[in-house]
Design an enzyme around this catalytic site. Sequence first.
Site, PDB file in Angstrom:
ATOM      1  CE  LYS A   1       7.079   3.873  -0.404  1.00  0.00           C
ATOM      2  NZ  LYS A   1       7.290   2.720  -0.447  1.00  0.00           N
TER       3      LYS A   1
ATOM      4  CG  ASP B   1       4.691  -4.082   0.154  1.00  0.00           C
ATOM      5  OD1 ASP B   1       6.277  -3.660  -0.737  1.00  0.00           O
ATOM      6  OD2 ASP B   1       4.551  -5.183   0.851  1.00  0.00           O
TER       7      ASP B   1
END
Length: 394
Positions: free
Chosen positions: A27, A29
């Site tokens: 994931k 940022d």
Amino acid sequence: MTGSMISPMLAAAGALPAGPGWAFEFKYDGVRAITDVRDGRVEAYSRNLNDISGTYPELGELAGLLAGRSAVLDGEVVALETDRPSFARLQQRMHVSLPSPALVASVPVLFYVFDLLELDDQDLTSQPYATRRDILAGLDLASEHVRVPVRFLDVDGRTVLQAAELAGMEGVVAKRLASPYRPGKRSADWTKVPLIKTQEVLVIGWKPGAGRRSGTIGSLLLAVHDERDRLVFAGHVGTGFSDAALTHLQKELTALKRATPPVEGVPREHARHAHWVEPCLIGEVAFRNWTPDGRLRHPSWRGLRTDRAPSSIRRAPEPIPPPSQGTVIGAMQTPDGRWRVEAVRRNRQDFYRLIHGDNVIDGLVIATVQRLLEEAGVHLGDLVDVRTATSGAA
């Protein structure tokens, strides 16, 4: 179908899925972007469908990479700092609609393409994730500012989560191999497991600073929408600001001034000396947890978000914790409580469990625990027995 008409599919927070049928991705940022590439032009749209093509000219490389083919792509725009995605660094680009060549050179962005929604006018959203990802891999989208991130297949998701933490990533997204792409829908077919807790907030006011922050913002007063769509007070944040962020915030907030608080029930200690603003400026904070009275505990400012609508800002649901397995027969932790090692017995077998925040790694031998701790800069000898720590605190 064109990129300007597609809202991105959203991941649901939850426990790390186990068993077959899943792929895992890091994931990143950054900020979400849907890109529409056709006739040699690239148009990019944010999560709330604002045109951000001019903000990130680096995405123009997609036209050359596709060599005349048309495509609609989903991905994340990130800025790196020492090879790790930095949301704070990306802030320098997020609010600039037409960045100068100097800014583009000093704060370059990367576009991580993780899904393919359309290729040569063929809609692929009904195809399984595994099929879309295979076709995407075959396009060879790799250049100075464009990447296709790695996906992990046939692995234990806990191993990927551990790797994400060591690499400084935001977390992991698990994606069901058979799932279609559901535009604008939040689905557990994409399950996000963050390593840090974040919350989108609306700024409803600010209080003046003191000392080094005298003459500028000391803290921001925050609110979110509750389950009945009422705007409610969510606490305040006074850390995590850079000087540039404070300057930008001061300018934005001055234009939003109002005489009265936009929410009811702001405690007197927060309302005193407050400057109120219209609740339309959206930010993001990192935080530890929620207090029983609905306040953010230990929040830290991460930056403004221009890819959200004020009406969508509500308290994020808590991830569903994984079921507890085994009996804890002993535990040690660092004096600050950030790292915890548990000795666990399950079905007459003993093993160790390493816990750091919401990250839990099970089934370890002590040598692996020691290695993981050392990679994080923690020595096993620094841990204290939990019972000793508890009695000492009393």
